[in-house]
Enzyme design. Structure first.
Site, PDB file in Angstrom:
ATOM      1  N   GLU A 211      -1.789  -9.136   3.286  1.00  0.00           N
ATOM      2  CA  GLU A 211      -1.647  -9.673   4.656  1.00  0.00           C
ATOM      3  C   GLU A 211      -2.992 -10.022   5.288  1.00  0.00           C
ATOM      4  O   GLU A 211      -3.059 -10.852   6.186  1.00  0.00           O
ATOM      5  CB  GLU A 211      -0.872  -8.698   5.542  1.00  0.00           C
TER       6      GLU A 211
ATOM      7  N   HIS B 110      -3.709  -5.069   0.221  1.00  0.00           N
ATOM      8  CA  HIS B 110      -3.121  -5.631   1.446  1.00  0.00           C
ATOM      9  C   HIS B 110      -3.240  -7.156   1.443  1.00  0.00           C
ATOM     10  O   HIS B 110      -4.220  -7.692   1.955  1.00  0.00           O
ATOM     11  CB  HIS B 110      -3.849  -5.094   2.680  1.00  0.00           C
TER      12      HIS B 110
ATOM     13  N   CYS C  33       0.835  -1.200   0.000  1.00  0.00           N
ATOM     14  CA  CYS C  33       0.000   0.000   0.000  1.00  0.00           C
ATOM     15  C   CYS C  33       0.873   1.255   0.000  1.00  0.00           C
ATOM     16  O   CYS C  33       1.496   1.546  -1.006  1.00  0.00           O
ATOM     17  CB  CYS C  33      -1.008  -0.037   1.139  1.00  0.00           C
TER      18      CYS C  33
HETATM   19  N1  GLN Z   1      -2.062   6.650   2.598  1.00  0.00           N
HETATM   20  C1  GLN Z   1      -2.121   5.881   1.403  1.00  0.00           C
HETATM   21  C2  GLN Z   1      -3.454   6.026   0.690  1.00  0.00           C
HETATM   22  O1  GLN Z   1      -4.419   6.445   1.269  1.00  0.00           O
HETATM   23  C3  GLN Z   1      -1.810   4.422   1.663  1.00  0.00           C
HETATM   24  C4  GLN Z   1      -2.792   3.757   2.596  1.00  0.00           C
HETATM   25  C5  GLN Z   1      -2.283   2.495   3.200  1.00  0.00           C
HETATM   26  O2  GLN Z   1      -1.080   2.221   3.247  1.00  0.00           O
HETATM   27  N2  GLN Z   1      -3.198   1.677   3.712  1.00  0.00           N
HETATM   28  O3  GLN Z   1      -3.543   5.717  -0.471  1.00  0.00           O
END
Ligand code: GLN
Length: 537
Positions: A511, A509, A382
């Site tokens: 995970e 994600h 992310c």
């Molecule tokens: N802050 C980033 C976004 O909003 C990544 C979010 C995250 O790592 N869950 O796109």
């Protein structure tokens, strides 16, 4: 069989591992062939933990249907492999919101709305999952967050009291307490447990089963003492000793007959003890995996729980590669171009963690550059993936001011930009791109290989910003490939540099969907690359 309800409460102190015990009960009943779900009721007023700082609440876990939830749901899914949903994570805030919305709608016309019965009725409705008519579950396990005696959990306790009265033998109450060891006296102390049970009894709830958390083995005499002081059968006093791994807990609970005790209380024939072959095979693998592989976790939260699912996914992936993943937290806020080599020099690989806001991002970018230029297996998740993209834009494409619009909304090179659908959103709670979305993999890519050559995958998301497709050509022609694309929205979900050993970033994600018996292929492949690299060194 009509649905049975198991309530799991905790006393004395927090952090006893109620989530692990709830997940273990779920696992053991599932192994007996029952259809189970596990849900968590948290006493705080936030609608969900999505807006909470990880320092307050640890990781925010995301369900397939896009609910931001408590990290215990991660344990439930990792142990049982059963997907949870927005109905499995309830807070006081959600309960009140439903009741207040109903009041405004006029549903209670003429009535005074009160904690008892209106709030407790809504809690009961959710504990019973009355709105899920087609579920046909054998067991609903409800874990109540917090510690009994807290002011805010009182309505949950009252709801449980009423349900116990209403359901009779169709319900069981499992209470988790702590038995401290006093070094000066060389004694294990049961008094806190007695007080905690008394407190529960004062609320009209008699626990059926006590799980005693302890750092030392409790002998029968001590268990007998607890049983007789707390009105609980001896076979229903179970101990939960510290284990080398949380995944040993279900087996320890089974050995002590926790699941059998639950079935007996409910009046279901106990039958044979399930062998749980696959689980034991996993545990054996885990015990044998002693060779260490060192992986850096580059993030800004120096707290175990902040990256819970990533940590567990890496541990599981290690075990399936016959190694022990040794994680080293590297604070991205402290990484500089001068010290990066020193901080990462002994690492076989690194994970660049998710996150929000600008604190620590320059350190993540420096780490990404180090990984890329030294060909160290690097996995960006992310925000981590976004930092890999920014680093590449700055140092390979030559856009020195490249950034994410999240950190700098006036940069001319916004290689990470706000998503179109997010532009007009003003509310912050529950409004990100959340939950499962499809992703098409590019044939021949490393990611495609890792996924066993599947072409269409589904992964969970939690973000507002995305790879800016205007730059796609520039990235691809310089060696960073966009190898996973959302087919409906054309969003880039995976980037990789094929020239390197393992350099992959995912906007989603992975995970959240790695489980004990079905570990995630990307984590497995990543650790495999780390092990390979270590062998080479
Ligand atoms: N802050 C980033 C976004 O909003 C990544 C979010 C995250 O790592 N869950 O796109």
């Amino acid at each position: 069989m009509n649905t049975k309800y198991i309530f799991v409460t905790g006393g004395v102190v927090s952090s006893l591992g109620k989530g692990i015990i709830s997940a273990s009960i779920g696992k053991l009943l599932q192994a007996r062939g029952y259809k189970v779900t596990i849900q968590k009721f948290d006493p705080y007023i936030n609608i969900d933990p999505g807006t909470l700082n990880p320092y307050e609440h640890g990781e925010c876990y995301v369900t397939v249907d896009g609910m931001e939830t408590d990290l215990d749901l991660g344990h439930y899914e990792r142990f049982t492999g059963i997907h949870t949903s927005s109905n499995n994570s309830i807070t006081t805030g959600r309960i009140y919101k439903t009741v207040i919305d109903r009041e405004r709608h006029g549903d209670y016309l003429g009535k005074t709305i009160q904690v008892v019965p209106h709030i407790t009725d809504e809690i009961k409705r959710r504990m019973l999952r009355e709105y899920e008519k087609d579920e046909q579950l054998d067991f609903v396990i409800t874990e109540v967050g917090g510690t009994i005696g807290d002011i805010e959990s009182a309505p949950f306790m009252e709801a449980i009291r009423q349900l116990r009265w209403q359901l009779g033998r169709d319900s069981v109450c499992v209470h988790l307490t702590y038995v401290p060891y006093l070094k000066a006296a060389d004694e294990l102390k049961t008094k806190p447990t007695q007080h905690s049970v008394k407190e529960l009894q004062g609320m009209g709830i008699q626990p059926d089963i006590l799980v005693l958390r302890t750092e030392r083995h409790l002998d029968n005499a001590l268990r007998m003492k607890v049983a007789s002081f707390c009105n609980v059968d001896l076979e229903c006093v179970v101990q939960s000793e510290d284990m080398p791994s949380i995944y040993e807990v279900p087996v320890s609970m089974q050995r002590q007959g926790l699941d059998a005790a639950i079935l007996r209380k409910i009046g279901i024939p106990v039958g044979e003890t399930p062998a749980m072959k696959a689980w034991h095979e996993f545990l054996n693998k885990q015990r044998r995996a002693t060779r260490e592989v060192h992986v850096a976790l580059v993030g800004k939260y120096d707290l175990q729980d902040a990256y819970k699912s990533i940590r567990e996914s890496l541990n599981l992936a290690g075990i399936y590669n016959d190694v022990k993943t040794k994680l080293h937290f590297v604070n991205s806020g402290e990484i500089t171009p001068q010290n990066v080599a020193e901080k990462l020099k002994d690492m076989a690989g690194m994970v660049i963690c998710p996150g929000f806001g600008s604190r620590g991002i320059e350190g993540k970018i420096i780490a990404a550059q180090y990984g890329r230029t030294h060909d160290i297996p690097t996995f960006g998740i992310c925000l981590g993936m976004q930092m890999m993209v920014i680093e590449f834009a700055r140092n390979v494409l030559g856009y020195v001011d490249a950034n994410s619009a999240e950190m700098n909304d006036s940069t001319p090179h916004n290689v990470i930009d706000i998503m179109e659908e997010q532009k007009n959103i003003t509310q912050l709670g529950g409004t990100m791109r959340l939950g499962c979305y499809e992703c098409e993999l590019v044939k021949g890519s490393r990611a495609w290989e890792a996924y066993g050559r599947e072409t269409l995958i589904k992964e969970r998301h939690r973000h507002r910003y995305e790879f800016n497709n205007q730059y796609l050509q520039a990235f691809e022609s310089h060696g960073m490939k966009c190898v996973g694309i959302n087919p409906a929205a054309n969003l880039v979900e995976i980037v990789e540099i094929p020239q390197l050993q393992w350099y992959i970033g995912t906007q989603f994600h992975p995970e959240y969907s790695s489980t004990v018996l079905l570990p995630h292929p990307l984590f497995i492949d990543f650790i495999k690359a780390c092990v390979h690299g270590t062998a080479k060194a």
